[in-house]
Design a protein around this motif. Structure first.
Motif, PDB file in Angstrom:
ATOM      1  N   ILE A   1      43.063  42.881  28.315  1.00  0.00           N
ATOM      2  CA  ILE A   1      42.341  42.040  27.353  1.00  0.00           C
ATOM      3  C   ILE A   1      42.751  42.470  25.950  1.00  0.00           C
ATOM      4  O   ILE A   1      42.727  43.667  25.616  1.00  0.00           O
ATOM      5  CB  ILE A   1      40.819  42.158  27.535  1.00  0.00           C
ATOM      6  CG1 ILE A   1      40.402  41.576  28.893  1.00  0.00           C
ATOM      7  CG2 ILE A   1      40.074  41.440  26.407  1.00  0.00           C
ATOM      8  CD1 ILE A   1      38.934  41.767  29.231  1.00  0.00           C
TER       9      ILE A   1
ATOM     10  N   ASN B   1      40.019  37.762  35.442  1.00  0.00           N
ATOM     11  CA  ASN B   1      40.631  38.877  36.182  1.00  0.00           C
ATOM     12  C   ASN B   1      42.031  39.202  35.663  1.00  0.00           C
ATOM     13  O   ASN B   1      42.968  39.434  36.441  1.00  0.00           O
ATOM     14  CB  ASN B   1      40.677  38.547  37.679  1.00  0.00           C
ATOM     15  CG  ASN B   1      40.887  39.776  38.543  1.00  0.00           C
ATOM     16  OD1 ASN B   1      40.466  40.878  38.183  1.00  0.00           O
ATOM     17  ND2 ASN B   1      41.541  39.604  39.676  1.00  0.00           N
TER      18      ASN B   1
ATOM     19  N   ASP C   1      31.138  36.978  30.670  1.00  0.00           N
ATOM     20  CA  ASP C   1      31.341  36.794  32.119  1.00  0.00           C
ATOM     21  C   ASP C   1      32.554  35.900  32.379  1.00  0.00           C
ATOM     22  O   ASP C   1      33.331  36.143  33.320  1.00  0.00           O
ATOM     23  CB  ASP C   1      30.098  36.170  32.748  1.00  0.00           C
ATOM     24  CG  ASP C   1      28.919  37.126  32.798  1.00  0.00           C
ATOM     25  OD1 ASP C   1      29.148  38.348  32.710  1.00  0.00           O
ATOM     26  OD2 ASP C   1      27.766  36.654  32.923  1.00  0.00           O
TER      27      ASP C   1
ATOM     28  N   THR D   1      44.607  38.270  28.703  1.00  0.00           N
ATOM     29  CA  THR D   1      43.547  37.450  28.126  1.00  0.00           C
ATOM     30  C   THR D   1      43.405  37.813  26.658  1.00  0.00           C
ATOM     31  O   THR D   1      43.264  38.995  26.318  1.00  0.00           O
ATOM     32  CB  THR D   1      42.207  37.652  28.849  1.00  0.00           C
ATOM     33  OG1 THR D   1      42.255  37.005  30.122  1.00  0.00           O
ATOM     34  CG2 THR D   1      41.063  37.024  28.058  1.00  0.00           C
TER      35      THR D   1
ATOM     36  N   ASN E   1      35.717  37.923  32.010  1.00  0.00           N
ATOM     37  CA  ASN E   1      35.936  38.806  33.157  1.00  0.00           C
ATOM     38  C   ASN E   1      36.354  38.035  34.403  1.00  0.00           C
ATOM     39  O   ASN E   1      37.101  38.549  35.249  1.00  0.00           O
ATOM     40  CB  ASN E   1      34.678  39.628  33.434  1.00  0.00           C
ATOM     41  CG  ASN E   1      34.468  40.738  32.411  1.00  0.00           C
ATOM     42  OD1 ASN E   1      35.426  41.230  31.806  1.00  0.00           O
ATOM     43  ND2 ASN E   1      33.226  41.127  32.210  1.00  0.00           N
ATOM     44  N   GLU E   2      35.873  36.801  34.531  1.00  0.00           N
ATOM     45  CA  GLU E   2      36.237  35.982  35.685  1.00  0.00           C
ATOM     46  C   GLU E   2      37.735  35.680  35.740  1.00  0.00           C
ATOM     47  O   GLU E   2      38.273  35.378  36.810  1.00  0.00           O
ATOM     48  CB  GLU E   2      35.459  34.661  35.661  1.00  0.00           C
ATOM     49  CG  GLU E   2      34.002  34.783  36.060  1.00  0.00           C
ATOM     50  CD  GLU E   2      33.259  33.474  35.884  1.00  0.00           C
ATOM     51  OE1 GLU E   2      33.924  32.434  35.675  1.00  0.00           O
ATOM     52  OE2 GLU E   2      32.015  33.489  35.947  1.00  0.00           O
TER      53      GLU E   2
ATOM     54  N   LYS F   1      30.707  45.217  28.791  1.00  0.00           N
ATOM     55  CA  LYS F   1      30.956  44.717  30.142  1.00  0.00           C
ATOM     56  C   LYS F   1      32.360  44.144  30.308  1.00  0.00           C
ATOM     57  O   LYS F   1      32.772  43.821  31.428  1.00  0.00           O
ATOM     58  CB  LYS F   1      29.912  43.657  30.496  1.00  0.00           C
ATOM     59  CG  LYS F   1      28.487  44.217  30.576  1.00  0.00           C
ATOM     60  CD  LYS F   1      27.481  43.144  30.924  1.00  0.00           C
ATOM     61  CE  LYS F   1      26.075  43.720  30.982  1.00  0.00           C
ATOM     62  NZ  LYS F   1      25.061  42.676  31.300  1.00  0.00           N
ATOM     63  N   LEU F   2      33.096  43.989  29.201  1.00  0.00           N
ATOM     64  CA  LEU F   2      34.478  43.524  29.300  1.00  0.00           C
ATOM     65  C   LEU F   2      35.279  44.513  30.146  1.00  0.00           C
ATOM     66  O   LEU F   2      35.179  45.729  29.965  1.00  0.00           O
ATOM     67  CB  LEU F   2      35.108  43.402  27.917  1.00  0.00           C
ATOM     68  CG  LEU F   2      34.659  42.222  27.054  1.00  0.00           C
ATOM     69  CD1 LEU F   2      35.195  42.360  25.635  1.00  0.00           C
ATOM     70  CD2 LEU F   2      35.110  40.895  27.657  1.00  0.00           C
ATOM     71  N   ASN F   3      36.107  43.962  31.036  1.00  0.00           N
ATOM     72  CA  ASN F   3      36.814  44.840  31.971  1.00  0.00           C
ATOM     73  C   ASN F   3      38.198  44.289  32.290  1.00  0.00           C
ATOM     74  O   ASN F   3      38.367  43.100  32.565  1.00  0.00           O
ATOM     75  CB  ASN F   3      35.999  44.979  33.260  1.00  0.00           C
ATOM     76  CG  ASN F   3      36.657  45.903  34.253  1.00  0.00           C
ATOM     77  OD1 ASN F   3      36.973  47.046  33.937  1.00  0.00           O
ATOM     78  ND2 ASN F   3      36.885  45.393  35.449  1.00  0.00           N
ATOM     79  N   ALA F   4      39.192  45.168  32.217  1.00  0.00           N
ATOM     80  CA  ALA F   4      40.560  44.838  32.640  1.00  0.00           C
ATOM     81  C   ALA F   4      41.218  46.132  33.094  1.00  0.00           C
ATOM     82  O   ALA F   4      41.047  47.182  32.453  1.00  0.00           O
ATOM     83  CB  ALA F   4      41.354  44.208  31.496  1.00  0.00           C
TER      84      ALA F   4
END
Length: 412
Positions: free
Chosen positions: A198, A194, A188, A167, A191-192, A221-224
């Motif tokens: 990033i 997945n 959000d 992403t 993150n959706e 809150k960004l997550n990978a």
């Protein structure tokens, strides 16, 4: 002199626009509203920029002043085109009548041909389209986030990374935001997807690290699962404001680096990282900003690839797409995928996905939005997450790019 030219151009535009309004209505209240709006927009613009202090940078009130001025001027330019076209025929006709006919009109008084009402109606109708579009772009378009998905095929992609998903986001420009909830929604949305990783390709702020501070808890809150990587863009260096000292400017950049680290980004400053899976690896290479046309050239590609083998699969993060043409695509190393941003797609244009795309920025940048391929290498130019100067987007929406890497050739 600049203010004189500005006032002259606005005066010409208003002459034609008011002529169109006066042709279709005789209501004095319409005239009052027209001039209140015009003088209000111009007055606010002059107020915001007369004696503009570069030490403070470009504020949201400056941005709104620019936005409303554009919303006023562009429709009037449409009216100029329509009304002037009418004058091309009307003026010669009037001059001929005045000089060549013995008398004209009632009681021997010569008359200049009147404007035709339906021409003014057409002009005002066409002018309403950009007016409404610009206002929509300022109110909603700037947060009209779009997820654009691509699948790219590479014969030499390591098997372990077949189906690997990236992403990309770019050009956040956190100092321009005016709606925290919309930013939360976009995070959000990222993150959706997945994705495995990033990647952020520069311009976290407009000028100052303090712009980012209110949004750090949101971006955290960004997550990978394979992490977050970033590079710097031209705005991140603080080159566009007047600092009290060089030390203050340097400290601002250090503060921005610390904030990116707090969010969770691994900031690549002419360096690289490897993502490893099942004994195979993929290189993430990040250069500092490298741009043409007066933009900072801090990027050092040779330094960034130290430790990277020529046959490694490479994903390059470089903020300005002009770098791809100038140094990357013809380099001895083969850069499979370059991710850039910078252009914003000018935040204005027309796009029909998969069919047509146009923006005035194409006259400045050869690669300005989307995927391009050359010599078996790809570049994606992200249209940007945020916005700058003009507080909106018209036709070129904020973008979250999702790219899936596939091993092999694309099926016909």
């Amino acid at each position: 002199m600049r203010w004189f030219i500005f006032i002259l151009l606005v005066g010409i535009a208003d002459y034609y626009a008011f002529q169109a309004l006066r042709t279709i209505t005789k209501g004095n209240w319409w005239y009052v509203l027209y001039w209140l709006f015009t003088l209000g927009v111009i007055g606010n613009f002059v107020y915001q920029f007369y004696g503009f202090n570069r030490s403070n940078g470009f504020s949201q009130s400056n941005s709104l002043a620019v936005g409303f001025l554009i919303a006023m001027v562009v429709p009037k330019l449409v009216l100029i085109a329509i009304m002037f076209t009418e004058d091309v025929f009307r003026v010669p006709q009037g001059l001929y009548s005045y000089f060549m006919q013995d008398t004209g009109g009632e009681n021997g008084v010569k008359h200049f041909p009147s404007r035709r009402k339906f021409i003014s109606q057409i002009g005002l109708g066409l002018a309403a389209i950009p007016f409404a579009s610009i206002l929509y772009g300022m109110y909603k378009g700037k947060y009209n986030f779009k997820v654009l998905k691509y699948v790219l095929h590479f014969e030499d992609l390591p098997s372990a990374f077949d189906g690997y998903q990236l992403t990309q986001i770019s050009d956040i420009h956190s100092g321009s935001f005016d709606n925290v909830d919309k930013v939360k929604y976009a995070i959000d949305l990222i993150n959706e997807q997945n994705s495995d990783v990033i990647l952020f390709t520069g311009d976290m702020v407009n000028n100052k690290a303090t712009e980012l501070q209110p949004y750090v808890p949101i971006f955290k809150k960004l997550n990978a699962k394979d992490g977050l990587y970033s590079v710097l863009g031209n705005h991140d260096y603080g080159d566009y404001v007047r600092w009290n000292s060089e030390e203050e400017k340097i400290q601002n950049l250090e503060n921005l680096k610390d904030l990116q680290k707090e969010i969770g980004f691994d900031l690549l400053l002419n360096e690289n990282r490897f993502i490893e899976k099942n004994g195979e690896r993929l290189a993430i290479i990040g250069v500092e900003n490298w741009g043409k046309g007066g933009f900072k050239k801090a990027g050092d590609l040779k330094r960034a690839i130290q430790g990277v083998d020529s046959d490694d699969f490479k994903v390059l993060l470089s903020h300005d797409p002009s770098h791809w043409d100038a140094e990357v695509v013809n380099d001895d190393y083969h850069y499979h995928l370059t991710l850039s941003g910078h252009t914003h797609g000018m935040q204005f244009g027309i796009e029909i996905p998969g069919v047509f795309k146009w923006s005035p920025v194409k006259w400045r940048y050869k690669h300005w939005a989307g995927i391009y391929e050359q010599l078996g290498q790809y570049i994606n130019v992200n249209r940007g997450f945020g916005y700058l100067a003009f507080p909106g987007r018209v036709g070129i929406w904020p973008e979250i790019t999702v790219i899936e890497l596939k091993r092999g050739t694309k099926e016909a």
